[in-house]
Design a protein around this motif. Structure first.
Motif, PDB file in Angstrom:
ATOM      1  N   ALA A   1       7.664  21.694   1.530  1.00  0.00           N
ATOM      2  CA  ALA A   1       8.594  21.762   0.874  1.00  0.00           C
ATOM      3  C   ALA A   1       8.659  23.236  -0.121  1.00  0.00           C
ATOM      4  CB  ALA A   1       8.544  20.915  -0.714  1.00  0.00           C
ATOM      5  N   GLY A   2       7.781  24.161   0.075  1.00  0.00           N
ATOM      6  CA  GLY A   2       7.798  25.464  -0.331  1.00  0.00           C
ATOM      7  C   GLY A   2       7.477  25.662  -1.559  1.00  0.00           C
ATOM      8  N   GLU A   3       7.036  24.559  -2.355  1.00  0.00           N
ATOM      9  CA  GLU A   3       6.575  24.427  -3.668  1.00  0.00           C
ATOM     10  C   GLU A   3       5.551  22.841  -3.797  1.00  0.00           C
ATOM     11  OE1 GLU A   3       9.713  21.817  -6.454  1.00  0.00           O
ATOM     12  OE2 GLU A   3      10.403  22.417  -5.233  1.00  0.00           O
ATOM     13  N   PRO A   4       4.632  23.238  -5.153  1.00  0.00           N
ATOM     14  CA  PRO A   4       3.967  21.296  -4.853  1.00  0.00           C
ATOM     15  C   PRO A   4       4.436  20.539  -4.912  1.00  0.00           C
ATOM     16  CG  PRO A   4       3.755  23.451  -6.537  1.00  0.00           C
ATOM     17  CD  PRO A   4       4.871  24.155  -6.027  1.00  0.00           C
ATOM     18  N   GLU A   5       4.011  19.690  -4.148  1.00  0.00           N
ATOM     19  CA  GLU A   5       5.017  18.394  -3.662  1.00  0.00           C
ATOM     20  C   GLU A   5       3.747  17.159  -3.431  1.00  0.00           C
ATOM     21  OE1 GLU A   5       7.094  17.035  -0.463  1.00  0.00           O
ATOM     22  OE2 GLU A   5       6.157  19.064   0.550  1.00  0.00           O
ATOM     23  N   ARG A   6       4.464  16.091  -3.882  1.00  0.00           N
ATOM     24  CA  ARG A   6       3.100  15.318  -3.298  1.00  0.00           C
ATOM     25  C   ARG A   6       4.054  14.545  -2.235  1.00  0.00           C
ATOM     26  NH1 ARG A   6       0.687  17.794  -5.124  1.00  0.00           N
ATOM     27  NH2 ARG A   6      -1.441  17.291  -7.260  1.00  0.00           N
ATOM     28  N   TYR A   7       3.680  13.406  -1.240  1.00  0.00           N
ATOM     29  CA  TYR A   7       4.537  13.147   0.440  1.00  0.00           C
ATOM     30  C   TYR A   7       4.031  11.943   0.336  1.00  0.00           C
ATOM     31  CZ  TYR A   7       8.205  14.095   3.696  1.00  0.00           C
ATOM     32  OH  TYR A   7       8.759  13.961   4.546  1.00  0.00           O
ATOM     33  N   VAL A   8       4.989  11.221   0.103  1.00  0.00           N
ATOM     34  CA  VAL A   8       4.472   9.512   0.749  1.00  0.00           C
ATOM     35  C   VAL A   8       4.244   9.679   2.261  1.00  0.00           C
ATOM     36  CG1 VAL A   8       5.279   7.356   0.475  1.00  0.00           C
ATOM     37  CG2 VAL A   8       5.889   8.241  -1.207  1.00  0.00           C
ATOM     38  N   ARG A   9       3.079   9.253   2.900  1.00  0.00           N
ATOM     39  CA  ARG A   9       3.061   9.599   3.948  1.00  0.00           C
ATOM     40  C   ARG A   9       2.824   7.471   4.506  1.00  0.00           C
ATOM     41  NH1 ARG A   9      -1.437  13.018   5.731  1.00  0.00           N
ATOM     42  NH2 ARG A   9       0.028  15.773   5.653  1.00  0.00           N
ATOM     43  N   LEU A  10       2.381   6.447   3.838  1.00  0.00           N
ATOM     44  CA  LEU A  10       2.886   5.542   4.117  1.00  0.00           C
ATOM     45  C   LEU A  10       4.079   4.292   2.659  1.00  0.00           C
ATOM     46  CD1 LEU A  10       2.535   3.640   6.197  1.00  0.00           C
ATOM     47  CD2 LEU A  10       0.184   3.127   5.463  1.00  0.00           C
ATOM     48  N   LEU A  11       4.173   3.618   3.293  1.00  0.00           N
ATOM     49  CA  LEU A  11       4.507   2.754   1.655  1.00  0.00           C
ATOM     50  C   LEU A  11       5.107   1.330   2.550  1.00  0.00           C
ATOM     51  CD1 LEU A  11       5.098   2.020  -0.592  1.00  0.00           C
ATOM     52  CD2 LEU A  11       7.519   2.121  -0.267  1.00  0.00           C
ATOM     53  N   VAL A  12       3.978   0.512   2.479  1.00  0.00           N
ATOM     54  CA  VAL A  12       4.000  -0.608   2.853  1.00  0.00           C
ATOM     55  C   VAL A  12       3.706  -1.777   2.677  1.00  0.00           C
ATOM     56  CG1 VAL A  12       1.735  -0.538   4.269  1.00  0.00           C
ATOM     57  CG2 VAL A  12       4.207  -2.123   5.378  1.00  0.00           C
ATOM     58  N   SER A  13       4.825  -2.553   2.027  1.00  0.00           N
ATOM     59  CA  SER A  13       4.634  -3.958   1.490  1.00  0.00           C
ATOM     60  C   SER A  13       4.700  -5.369   2.391  1.00  0.00           C
ATOM     61  CB  SER A  13       6.199  -4.218   0.205  1.00  0.00           C
ATOM     62  OG  SER A  13       6.669  -4.463   1.196  1.00  0.00           O
TER      63      SER A  13
ATOM     64  N   ALA B   1       0.680  -1.329  -0.419  1.00  0.00           N
ATOM     65  CA  ALA B   1      -0.100  -0.126   0.132  1.00  0.00           C
ATOM     66  C   ALA B   1       0.583   1.882   0.209  1.00  0.00           C
ATOM     67  CB  ALA B   1      -0.653  -0.204   1.315  1.00  0.00           C
ATOM     68  N   LEU B   2      -0.018   2.440  -0.420  1.00  0.00           N
ATOM     69  CA  LEU B   2       1.212   3.716  -0.771  1.00  0.00           C
ATOM     70  C   LEU B   2       0.139   4.466  -0.623  1.00  0.00           C
ATOM     71  CD1 LEU B   2       3.804   5.870  -1.979  1.00  0.00           C
ATOM     72  CD2 LEU B   2       2.007   5.320  -3.805  1.00  0.00           C
ATOM     73  N   VAL B   3      -0.102   5.586   0.677  1.00  0.00           N
ATOM     74  CA  VAL B   3      -0.558   6.589   0.440  1.00  0.00           C
ATOM     75  C   VAL B   3       0.123   8.342   0.642  1.00  0.00           C
ATOM     76  CG1 VAL B   3      -1.708   7.716   2.446  1.00  0.00           C
ATOM     77  CG2 VAL B   3      -1.624   5.542   2.657  1.00  0.00           C
ATOM     78  N   LEU B   4      -0.243   9.067  -0.565  1.00  0.00           N
ATOM     79  CA  LEU B   4       0.427  10.274  -1.404  1.00  0.00           C
ATOM     80  C   LEU B   4      -0.761  11.726  -0.191  1.00  0.00           C
ATOM     81  CD1 LEU B   4       1.052   9.018  -4.809  1.00  0.00           C
ATOM     82  CD2 LEU B   4       2.626   9.488  -3.094  1.00  0.00           C
ATOM     83  N   ASP B   5      -0.302  12.179  -0.050  1.00  0.00           N
ATOM     84  CA  ASP B   5      -0.503  13.370   0.144  1.00  0.00           C
ATOM     85  C   ASP B   5       0.479  14.946  -0.316  1.00  0.00           C
ATOM     86  OD1 ASP B   5      -2.167  15.326   1.551  1.00  0.00           O
ATOM     87  OD2 ASP B   5      -3.089  13.778   2.858  1.00  0.00           O
ATOM     88  N   HIS B   6      -0.858  15.741  -0.053  1.00  0.00           N
ATOM     89  CA  HIS B   6       0.094  16.637  -0.880  1.00  0.00           C
ATOM     90  C   HIS B   6       1.186  17.372   0.577  1.00  0.00           C
ATOM     91  CE1 HIS B   6      -2.937  17.606  -4.079  1.00  0.00           C
ATOM     92  NE2 HIS B   6      -3.731  17.560  -2.979  1.00  0.00           N
ATOM     93  N   GLY B   7       1.572  16.489   1.250  1.00  0.00           N
ATOM     94  CA  GLY B   7       2.740  17.342   2.352  1.00  0.00           C
ATOM     95  C   GLY B   7       2.426  16.848   3.254  1.00  0.00           C
ATOM     96  N   PRO B   8       4.021  16.864   3.972  1.00  0.00           N
ATOM     97  CA  PRO B   8       4.492  16.172   4.969  1.00  0.00           C
ATOM     98  C   PRO B   8       2.510  15.788   6.341  1.00  0.00           C
ATOM     99  CG  PRO B   8       5.860  17.871   4.984  1.00  0.00           C
ATOM    100  CD  PRO B   8       4.578  17.645   4.076  1.00  0.00           C
ATOM    101  N   ASP B   9       2.683  14.977   7.228  1.00  0.00           N
ATOM    102  CA  ASP B   9       1.801  14.939   8.050  1.00  0.00           C
ATOM    103  C   ASP B   9       2.379  16.234   9.055  1.00  0.00           C
ATOM    104  OD1 ASP B   9       1.069  13.930  10.519  1.00  0.00           O
ATOM    105  OD2 ASP B   9       0.358  11.873   9.676  1.00  0.00           O
ATOM    106  N   PRO B  10       1.706  16.687   9.457  1.00  0.00           N
ATOM    107  CA  PRO B  10       1.830  17.711  10.533  1.00  0.00           C
ATOM    108  C   PRO B  10       1.218  17.255  11.523  1.00  0.00           C
ATOM    109  CG  PRO B  10      -0.201  18.096   9.353  1.00  0.00           C
ATOM    110  CD  PRO B  10       0.298  16.944   8.596  1.00  0.00           C
TER     111      PRO B  10
END
Length: 176
Positions: A93-105, A77-86
């Motif tokens: 990042a100060g620019e548009p980004e996607r952030y991997v909040r979770l990656l597990v296999s 499973a992969l969870v992407l968001d628009h930035g790091p978990d608060p």
């Protein structure tokens, strides 16, 4: 959208996948602990942690979720968001980004490219969305094996942090 790569089917995920993701996380804790790693995710299964189930539910309802399947069974499973978990000490990042909040296999699938396929899928998705930066943070302990995994998958080190005694590494990958 469904994609197939390396015999892996990647599909959208959501709230119905909470038991699947909790199962992957719980099994990963057992696997790590059996190898002497009690520092990365501790010794308590996610499904038994205070707030653990709620956190997974939040991720799977508020973020972009992708589930990797092999032979019809969830393999990652992969969870992407628009930035790091608060709740983490990582600044946006100060620019548009996607952030991997979770990656597990599924640890029974180790070495079969599940994590790499999910990351490749994320890169394709964010490229199509016009976003140029993919970031992740991870545990930097244990000899740096997890950091090395991300480096093998095109990420470069972008900063370090500590949460108590837990060493973390922020990595980024430019997408273009």
């Amino acid at each position: 959208m469904t994609r197939r790569a390396h015999g892996i089917r990647i599909r959208p995920g959501g709230r119905a996948d909470v038991p699947v993701v909790l199962g992957l996380l719980d099994a990963a804790v057992v696997w790590m602990n059996a190898r002497g790693n009690t520092e990365q995710w501790g010794t308590t299964p996610f499904s038994d942690r205070p707030g653990g189930v709620a956190r997974v539910q939040r991720y799977l309802t508020e973020s972009t979720v992708r589930i990797a399947e092999r032979d019809g069974a969830a393999a990652g499973a992969l969870v992407l968001d628009h930035g790091p978990d608060p709740q983490t000490p990582v600044a946006p990042a100060g620019e548009p980004e996607r952030y991997v909040r979770l990656l597990v296999s599924d640890r029974r699938q180790t070495g079969r490219g599940i994590g790499a396929a999910l990351l490749d899928h994320a890169v394709e998705e964010i490229r199509r969305a016009g976003v140029a930066l993919l970031r992740v943070d991870c545990w930097a302990g244990g000899g740096g094996e997890l950091v090395a995994f991300y480096e093998r998958n095109g990420f470069v080190r972008a900063g370090e942090f500590l949460v108590g005694e837990w060493p973390g590494q922020v990595l980024e990958r430019r997408v273009g």
